[in-house]
Design a protein around this motif. Structure first.
Motif: not given
Length: 102
Positions: A21-48
């Motif tokens: 990024t503009e702020q620098g170079h970083f190592t990523l190693s993380r897990t985000l836990i997300m609540d989700y709602l799947y909309h099968p009619e248009n294959h959309i996954l809404e994540l919170n």
């Protein structure tokens, strides 16, 4: 990035690799836990965003990570079948391949 479902309303997004990024170079190693709602009619996954687990080797500050990767605690992903065990997952700017174990 990998995606693992944790039941019918929650999933884990695993981020590992390098973030430049503009702020620098970083190592990523993380897990985000997300609540989700799947909309099968248009294959959309809404994540919170619900919570995260950041490993010791992760060097990206929270604000840099969220600005560069998520940009919001709520976001939308479009799912398309790529192969028998993988989906093409795309957000508003970038397609990502995500393998799903059967």
């Amino acid at each position: 990035m990998s995606l693992t479902t944790l039941g019918n309303k929650r999933l884990a997004l695993e981020f590992s690799g390098q973030l430049l990024t503009e702020q620098g170079h970083f190592t990523l190693s993380r897990t985000l836990i997300m609540d989700y709602l799947y909309h099968p009619e248009n294959h959309i996954l809404e994540l919170n965003y619900a919570s995260s687990h950041v490993r010791d080797i992760d060097t990206a500050p929270e604000d840099v990570f969220f600005h560069a990767i998520l940009q919001s605690h709520l976001f939308i992903l479009k799912l398309s079948q790529f192969s028998d065990n993988a989906l093409l997952v795309s957000d508003s700017s970038t397609p990502l391949y995500v393998c799903i174990a059967q």
